[in-house]
Design a protein around this motif. Structure first.
Motif, PDB file in Angstrom:
ATOM      1  N   ALA A  47       0.846  -1.193   0.000  1.00  0.00           N
ATOM      2  CA  ALA A  47       0.000   0.000   0.000  1.00  0.00           C
ATOM      3  C   ALA A  47       0.882   1.245   0.000  1.00  0.00           C
ATOM      4  O   ALA A  47       1.970   1.253   0.566  1.00  0.00           O
ATOM      5  N   ALA A  48       0.386   2.281  -0.653  1.00  0.00           N
ATOM      6  CA  ALA A  48       1.153   3.525  -0.748  1.00  0.00           C
ATOM      7  C   ALA A  48       1.433   4.113   0.628  1.00  0.00           C
ATOM      8  O   ALA A  48       2.478   4.723   0.849  1.00  0.00           O
ATOM      9  N   ASP A  49       0.507   3.922   1.577  1.00  0.00           N
ATOM     10  CA  ASP A  49       0.713   4.442   2.929  1.00  0.00           C
ATOM     11  C   ASP A  49       1.325   3.391   3.861  1.00  0.00           C
ATOM     12  O   ASP A  49       1.360   3.581   5.076  1.00  0.00           O
ATOM     13  N   SER A  50       1.786   2.284   3.305  1.00  0.00           N
ATOM     14  CA  SER A  50       2.419   1.189   4.058  1.00  0.00           C
ATOM     15  C   SER A  50       1.527   0.622   5.161  1.00  0.00           C
ATOM     16  O   SER A  50       2.010   0.245   6.221  1.00  0.00           O
ATOM     17  N   SER A  51       0.221   0.539   4.889  1.00  0.00           N
ATOM     18  CA  SER A  51      -0.705  -0.022   5.880  1.00  0.00           C
ATOM     19  C   SER A  51      -0.968  -1.501   5.636  1.00  0.00           C
ATOM     20  O   SER A  51      -1.578  -2.162   6.479  1.00  0.00           O
ATOM     21  N   MET A  52      -0.516  -2.020   4.493  1.00  0.00           N
ATOM     22  CA  MET A  52      -0.792  -3.404   4.157  1.00  0.00           C
ATOM     23  C   MET A  52       0.178  -3.884   3.085  1.00  0.00           C
ATOM     24  O   MET A  52       0.599  -3.112   2.227  1.00  0.00           O
ATOM     25  N   ALA A  53       0.533  -5.166   3.156  1.00  0.00           N
ATOM     26  CA  ALA A  53       1.366  -5.779   2.128  1.00  0.00           C
ATOM     27  C   ALA A  53       0.767  -7.130   1.764  1.00  0.00           C
ATOM     28  O   ALA A  53       0.213  -7.825   2.620  1.00  0.00           O
ATOM     29  N   LEU A  54       0.872  -7.493   0.497  1.00  0.00           N
ATOM     30  CA  LEU A  54       0.339  -8.757   0.001  1.00  0.00           C
ATOM     31  C   LEU A  54       1.344  -9.343  -0.970  1.00  0.00           C
ATOM     32  O   LEU A  54       1.865  -8.631  -1.839  1.00  0.00           O
ATOM     33  N   LYS A  55       1.613 -10.635  -0.829  1.00  0.00           N
ATOM     34  CA  LYS A  55       2.472 -11.348  -1.769  1.00  0.00           C
ATOM     35  C   LYS A  55       1.704 -12.557  -2.264  1.00  0.00           C
ATOM     36  O   LYS A  55       1.166 -13.327  -1.473  1.00  0.00           O
ATOM     37  N   ARG A  83       2.486 -33.395  -8.913  1.00  0.00           N
ATOM     38  CA  ARG A  83       2.403 -33.899  -7.544  1.00  0.00           C
ATOM     39  C   ARG A  83       1.835 -32.853  -6.595  1.00  0.00           C
ATOM     40  O   ARG A  83       1.020 -33.133  -5.748  1.00  0.00           O
ATOM     41  N   ARG A  84       2.332 -31.625  -6.706  1.00  0.00           N
ATOM     42  CA  ARG A  84       1.841 -30.523  -5.886  1.00  0.00           C
ATOM     43  C   ARG A  84       1.650 -29.293  -6.764  1.00  0.00           C
ATOM     44  O   ARG A  84       2.464 -29.017  -7.637  1.00  0.00           O
ATOM     45  N   ALA A  85       0.586 -28.565  -6.488  1.00  0.00           N
ATOM     46  CA  ALA A  85       0.362 -27.260  -7.105  1.00  0.00           C
ATOM     47  C   ALA A  85      -0.195 -26.379  -5.992  1.00  0.00           C
ATOM     48  O   ALA A  85      -1.233 -26.686  -5.410  1.00  0.00           O
ATOM     49  N   ARG A  86       0.513 -25.326  -5.678  1.00  0.00           N
ATOM     50  CA  ARG A  86       0.146 -24.487  -4.537  1.00  0.00           C
ATOM     51  C   ARG A  86      -0.002 -23.028  -4.966  1.00  0.00           C
ATOM     52  O   ARG A  86       0.789 -22.507  -5.744  1.00  0.00           O
ATOM     53  N   LEU A  87      -1.008 -22.391  -4.400  1.00  0.00           N
ATOM     54  CA  LEU A  87      -1.227 -20.957  -4.555  1.00  0.00           C
ATOM     55  C   LEU A  87      -1.129 -20.369  -3.154  1.00  0.00           C
ATOM     56  O   LEU A  87      -1.820 -20.832  -2.238  1.00  0.00           O
ATOM     57  N   LYS A  88      -0.265 -19.391  -2.980  1.00  0.00           N
ATOM     58  CA  LYS A  88       0.044 -18.900  -1.634  1.00  0.00           C
ATOM     59  C   LYS A  88      -0.133 -17.386  -1.571  1.00  0.00           C
ATOM     60  O   LYS A  88       0.332 -16.663  -2.453  1.00  0.00           O
ATOM     61  N   PHE A  89      -0.821 -16.939  -0.526  1.00  0.00           N
ATOM     62  CA  PHE A  89      -1.012 -15.515  -0.245  1.00  0.00           C
ATOM     63  C   PHE A  89      -0.443 -15.258   1.144  1.00  0.00           C
ATOM     64  O   PHE A  89      -0.814 -15.936   2.095  1.00  0.00           O
ATOM     65  N   ASP A  90       0.427 -14.285   1.256  1.00  0.00           N
ATOM     66  CA  ASP A  90       0.893 -13.911   2.585  1.00  0.00           C
ATOM     67  C   ASP A  90       1.261 -12.439   2.594  1.00  0.00           C
ATOM     68  O   ASP A  90       1.416 -11.812   1.555  1.00  0.00           O
ATOM     69  N   GLY A  91       1.365 -11.907   3.796  1.00  0.00           N
ATOM     70  CA  GLY A  91       1.684 -10.497   3.947  1.00  0.00           C
ATOM     71  C   GLY A  91       1.356 -10.037   5.347  1.00  0.00           C
ATOM     72  O   GLY A  91       1.322 -10.836   6.283  1.00  0.00           O
ATOM     73  N   TRP A  92       1.102  -8.739   5.476  1.00  0.00           N
ATOM     74  CA  TRP A  92       0.748  -8.182   6.778  1.00  0.00           C
ATOM     75  C   TRP A  92      -0.304  -7.086   6.585  1.00  0.00           C
ATOM     76  O   TRP A  92      -0.457  -6.546   5.501  1.00  0.00           O
ATOM     77  N   ALA A  93      -1.018  -6.817   7.671  1.00  0.00           N
ATOM     78  CA  ALA A  93      -2.069  -5.802   7.640  1.00  0.00           C
ATOM     79  C   ALA A  93      -1.954  -4.911   8.876  1.00  0.00           C
ATOM     80  O   ALA A  93      -1.673  -5.406   9.963  1.00  0.00           O
ATOM     81  N   PHE A  94      -2.154  -3.642   8.696  1.00  0.00           N
ATOM     82  CA  PHE A  94      -2.124  -2.620   9.750  1.00  0.00           C
ATOM     83  C   PHE A  94      -0.721  -2.393  10.307  1.00  0.00           C
ATOM     84  O   PHE A  94      -0.326  -1.272  10.535  1.00  0.00           O
ATOM     85  N   SER A  95       0.021  -3.439  10.552  1.00  0.00           N
ATOM     86  CA  SER A  95       1.362  -3.345  11.123  1.00  0.00           C
ATOM     87  C   SER A  95       2.140  -4.592  10.702  1.00  0.00           C
ATOM     88  O   SER A  95       1.546  -5.671  10.592  1.00  0.00           O
ATOM     89  N   LYS A  97       3.679  -6.365  12.463  1.00  0.00           N
ATOM     90  CA  LYS A  97       3.579  -7.323  13.566  1.00  0.00           C
ATOM     91  C   LYS A  97       2.360  -8.233  13.440  1.00  0.00           C
ATOM     92  O   LYS A  97       2.232  -9.198  14.166  1.00  0.00           O
ATOM     93  N   LEU A  98       1.434  -7.925  12.517  1.00  0.00           N
ATOM     94  CA  LEU A  98       0.244  -8.735  12.290  1.00  0.00           C
ATOM     95  C   LEU A  98       0.341  -9.340  10.882  1.00  0.00           C
ATOM     96  O   LEU A  98       0.027  -8.696   9.890  1.00  0.00           O
ATOM     97  N   TRP A 134       0.524 -12.860  15.305  1.00  0.00           N
ATOM     98  CA  TRP A 134       0.660 -11.560  15.953  1.00  0.00           C
ATOM     99  C   TRP A 134       1.889 -11.580  16.849  1.00  0.00           C
ATOM    100  O   TRP A 134       1.943 -12.323  17.821  1.00  0.00           O
ATOM    101  N   LYS A 135       2.869 -10.769  16.509  1.00  0.00           N
ATOM    102  CA  LYS A 135       4.091 -10.667  17.314  1.00  0.00           C
ATOM    103  C   LYS A 135       3.861  -9.549  18.333  1.00  0.00           C
ATOM    104  O   LYS A 135       4.080  -8.382  18.060  1.00  0.00           O
ATOM    105  N   PHE A 136       3.395  -9.942  19.524  1.00  0.00           N
ATOM    106  CA  PHE A 136       3.005  -8.957  20.523  1.00  0.00           C
ATOM    107  C   PHE A 136       4.134  -8.574  21.466  1.00  0.00           C
ATOM    108  O   PHE A 136       4.010  -7.624  22.233  1.00  0.00           O
ATOM    109  N   HIS A 137       5.239  -9.308  21.423  1.00  0.00           N
ATOM    110  CA  HIS A 137       6.411  -9.011  22.231  1.00  0.00           C
ATOM    111  C   HIS A 137       7.622  -9.412  21.411  1.00  0.00           C
ATOM    112  O   HIS A 137       7.507 -10.212  20.495  1.00  0.00           O
TER     113      HIS A 137
END
Length: 187
Positions: A47-55, A83-95, A97-98, A134-137
């Motif tokens: 995101a342009a404001d760095s509030s979210m990332a998606l891969k 044998r395997r076919a995988r579609l993967k979504f990962d990233g973070w939202a708001f921070s 740490k999430l 959630w990395k809370f510490h």
């Protein structure tokens, strides 16, 4: 089969809504999200404001089998499988740490235990991972959702990093694959 289809549609709906809100927020501010496509890294959106990332990433593994009985002089029997076919979504939202991760299995050979390659009518488990972290510490992370269980080293290693296409038969028999729940992890 209908329940798994509904689960996939639900996951895709959430991802599409998240991506649309990301683009809408960015276009309202006249800033476009940062999009990058690299081989081996997938499609990355920030995101342009760095509030979210998606891969978004895709991978598959193929398997070629060939055998011949020496006793009766039969012809060669060959197989070529995805044998395997995988579609993967990962990233973070708001921070950062999430963090979230969703991994989908698209191959009908992507079963829990695939020690044999005979035709099966069992539907594949489509949603492999759907987990929020959630990395809370600084040393503690709370995981919620469905993911691999950390009890077995052979199972925790990703299938894309294995030397051979399959894990051992013993691993498939005596190990729980993925489970839904809550994990508290520390380093």
């Amino acid at each position: 089969m209908q329940k798994s289809l509904l689960h996939i549609l639900g996951v895709f709906t959430i991802l599409v809504l998240a991506t649309c809100s990301l683009v809408a927020q960015s276009s309202a501010k006249k800033q476009l999200p940062d999009v990058e496509l690299k081989f081996g890294k997938g499609l990355q959106v920030l995101a342009a404001d760095s509030s979210m990332a998606l891969k978004i990433g895709f991978r598959f593994q193929s398997l070629f089998n060939s055998e011949r009985s020496l006793e009766d002089g039969a012809d060669w029997q060959t197989n070529f499988l995805i044998r395997r076919a995988r579609l993967k979504f990962d990233g973070w939202a708001f921070s950062p740490k999430l963090v979230y991760k969703v991994e989908l299995a698209l191959s009908n050979r992507d079963l829990k235990s695939a020690s044999d390659y005979e035709e099966t009518s069992e539907a594949p488990k489509i949603i492999l991972d759907a987990v929020a972290k959630w990395k809370f510490h600084k040393n503690f992370t709370l995981w919620v959702g469905q993911t691999k269980l950390p009890g077995n080293r052979e199972r925790v290693v990703s299938s894309q990093k294995l030397q051979f296409v399959d894990r051992s038969i013993v691993n498939g028999t005596f190990t729980a694959d993925r489970e839904m729940g809550v994990q508290l992890r520390s380093k």
